[in-house]
Write a protein that holds these residues in place. Structure first.
Motif, PDB file in Angstrom:
ATOM      1  N   ASP A  67     -95.954 -22.421  12.330  1.00 28.22           N
ATOM      2  CA  ASP A  67     -95.650 -22.991  13.510  1.00 28.22           C
ATOM      3  C   ASP A  67     -96.835 -23.928  13.625  1.00 28.22           C
ATOM      4  O   ASP A  67     -97.620 -24.372  13.008  1.00 28.22           O
ATOM      5  CB  ASP A  67     -96.055 -21.753  14.058  1.00 28.22           C
ATOM      6  N   GLY A  70     -98.260 -25.946  19.969  1.00 26.98           N
ATOM      7  CA  GLY A  70     -97.361 -26.631  20.979  1.00 26.98           C
ATOM      8  C   GLY A  70     -98.813 -26.909  21.615  1.00 26.98           C
ATOM      9  O   GLY A  70     -99.787 -27.356  21.645  1.00 26.98           O
ATOM     10  N   THR A  71     -98.216 -27.072  23.362  1.00 29.32           N
ATOM     11  CA  THR A  71     -98.943 -27.998  23.680  1.00 29.32           C
ATOM     12  C   THR A  71    -100.486 -27.274  24.561  1.00 29.32           C
ATOM     13  O   THR A  71    -101.319 -27.928  25.306  1.00 29.32           O
ATOM     14  CB  THR A  71     -98.836 -28.420  25.926  1.00 29.32           C
ATOM     15  N   ASP A 157    -103.069 -33.109  15.880  1.00 29.63           N
ATOM     16  CA  ASP A 157    -102.028 -32.187  16.576  1.00 29.63           C
ATOM     17  C   ASP A 157    -102.783 -31.054  15.498  1.00 29.63           C
ATOM     18  O   ASP A 157    -102.839 -31.753  13.933  1.00 29.63           O
ATOM     19  CB  ASP A 157    -100.464 -32.426  16.487  1.00 29.63           C
ATOM     20  N   SER A 192     -99.705 -18.371  22.938  1.00 31.85           N
ATOM     21  CA  SER A 192     -99.525 -19.995  22.233  1.00 31.85           C
ATOM     22  C   SER A 192     -98.262 -20.463  22.419  1.00 31.85           C
ATOM     23  O   SER A 192     -97.819 -21.750  22.086  1.00 31.85           O
ATOM     24  CB  SER A 192     -99.705 -20.098  20.993  1.00 31.85           C
ATOM     25  N   ASN A 193     -97.816 -19.882  23.866  1.00 30.58           N
ATOM     26  CA  ASN A 193     -96.328 -20.320  24.550  1.00 30.58           C
ATOM     27  C   ASN A 193     -95.735 -20.496  25.854  1.00 30.58           C
ATOM     28  O   ASN A 193     -97.342 -19.531  26.721  1.00 30.58           O
ATOM     29  CB  ASN A 193     -94.971 -19.350  24.029  1.00 30.58           C
ATOM     30  N   SER A 196     -96.169 -25.952  28.369  1.00 32.44           N
ATOM     31  CA  SER A 196     -96.265 -26.336  29.236  1.00 32.44           C
ATOM     32  C   SER A 196     -95.580 -26.314  30.710  1.00 32.44           C
ATOM     33  O   SER A 196     -96.352 -27.179  31.566  1.00 32.44           O
ATOM     34  CB  SER A 196     -95.045 -27.260  28.549  1.00 32.44           C
TER      35      SER A 196
END
Length: 348
Positions: A67, A70-71, A157, A192-193, A196
């Motif tokens: 995994d 993310g942003t 990243d 962590s979701n 965005s």
């Protein structure tokens, strides 16, 4: 004769091998601090070896997960607060392993950037080591990729790779039945979701990352970088005590998408949304966005980072075990016949 210049080096192309070597030396103590039973060597080889027998397994099945963060990384980069995203990276992987009934054993990371800053990279990887220590998982290696032209200045990243094990026949989910109790384990925040959308909401609010937090202490950026909670120790303690039938890690897709992944065909769930309150950070985001409840339920974790599906006769005992391992627990519903997850009440 060619007129082309001679004497070009890799450094002339933007790749600093010496910086990469310096980073490896810098992070060796952090990696060494995560050593656990089964680890056979340290950093520096072409691969890492792990002895499952030394870790206590007799007939093991390996389980792997990968995994990223993310942003949420965008906020970390923009604020310069880099010490916690490594914990996020580990948590997103090892929390998934526990849902299979596996004990996380070792972890590898991938750090990619355009120009390597040793101090920044070391801070991130030291956070990864902290996440590994908290989940009793060894940081056995990784890759640092310096790729000029691939990333904007200062950007990077992350990806993570976790491997765990279980004894043959011990996998989850197993034994889920009508009447099982759903115990919700509180999240530490957004995890962590959905970042965005988080960044869009903050942009629309007119606030900067350094603005005073509207719903707590410190700055808004610091609050939104609260790391993802690790459920490894509590999840394994409950599993080993007996009566735990399934775990659902509430990540992308929220409650709507993730709980059904832990339920067998023919079973659904009734959830009481009044059994807990939204964390202040999620409530603020929802209020700022004017978000409908259905959208909330499939976007954010709603304050529940993990759901344990447990036998009704073991529910009280397992709730105690979770609480003794640092969890805040909510009795949020039951397993029912049917394919649907239904909700009663309103999240507040």
């Amino acid at each position: 004769m060619s007129d082309r210049p001679n004497g070009l080096t890799y450094a002339d192309a933007g790749v600093d091998i010496d910086a990469g070597n310096a980073l490896v030396e810098r992070i060796k103590p952090a990696a060494a601090s995560t050593k656990r039973a089964g680890v056979m060597d340290g950093l520096g080889g072409f691969g890492a070896m792990f002895d499952l027998k030394a870790a206590g397994y007799k007939d093991p099945i390996l389980v792997a997960a990968t995994d990223g963060v993310g942003t949420k990384l965008r906020i970390a980069i923009d604020t310069g607060i880099l010490s916690t995203v490594g914990i996020d990276l580990v948590a997103m992987c090892v929390n998934d392993l526990v849902c299979q009934g596996a004990e996380p054993l070792f972890f590898l990371d991938y750090f990619a950037t355009g120009k390597l800053d040793v101090n920044e990279a070391a801070t991130v990887i030291e956070g990864i080591a902290e996440g590994c220590r908290l989940s009793n998982s060894a940081l056995v290696g990784g890759e640092t990729a310096e790729m000029p032209g691939m990333y904007a200045k200062g950007d990077f990243d992350l990806a993570g790779f976790a491997v765990g094990a279980m004894e043959r026949g011990a996998m989850l989910p197993a034994g889920v039945a009508e009447g099982d109790v759903l115990l919700g384990l509180a999240s530490s925040g957004v995890h962590s979701n959905g970042y965005s959308l988080v960044r869009k909401i903050v942009e629309n609010s007119g606030l900067g990352w350094d603005a005073p937090c509207p719903f707590g202490d410190g700055t808004l950026g610091e609050a939104l970088l609260t790391p993802t909670k690790l459920y490894v120790r509590s999840g394994l303690a409950a599993y080993r005590a007996g009566g735990l039938h399934a775990l659902a890690h509430i990540t992308g897709g929220g409650l709507t998408e993730n709980l059904p992944r832990a339920l067998p065909e023919g079973l659904g769930a009734d959830i009481d949304l009044t059994a807990w309150n939204l964390p202040p950070v999620i409530k603020w985001l929802v209020d700022q966005a004017g978000m409908a409840q259905a959208e909330l339920l499939k976007t954010f974790n709603c304050g529940i980072g993990m759901i344990a599906v447990v036998s009704p006769e073991r529910a009280d005992a397992l709730r105690t075990i979770f609480e003794e391992n640092g969890e805040t627990v909510f009795n949020m519903g039951t397993v029912v016949t049917g394919e649907n997850v239904t909700y009663a009440g309103t999240l507040v």
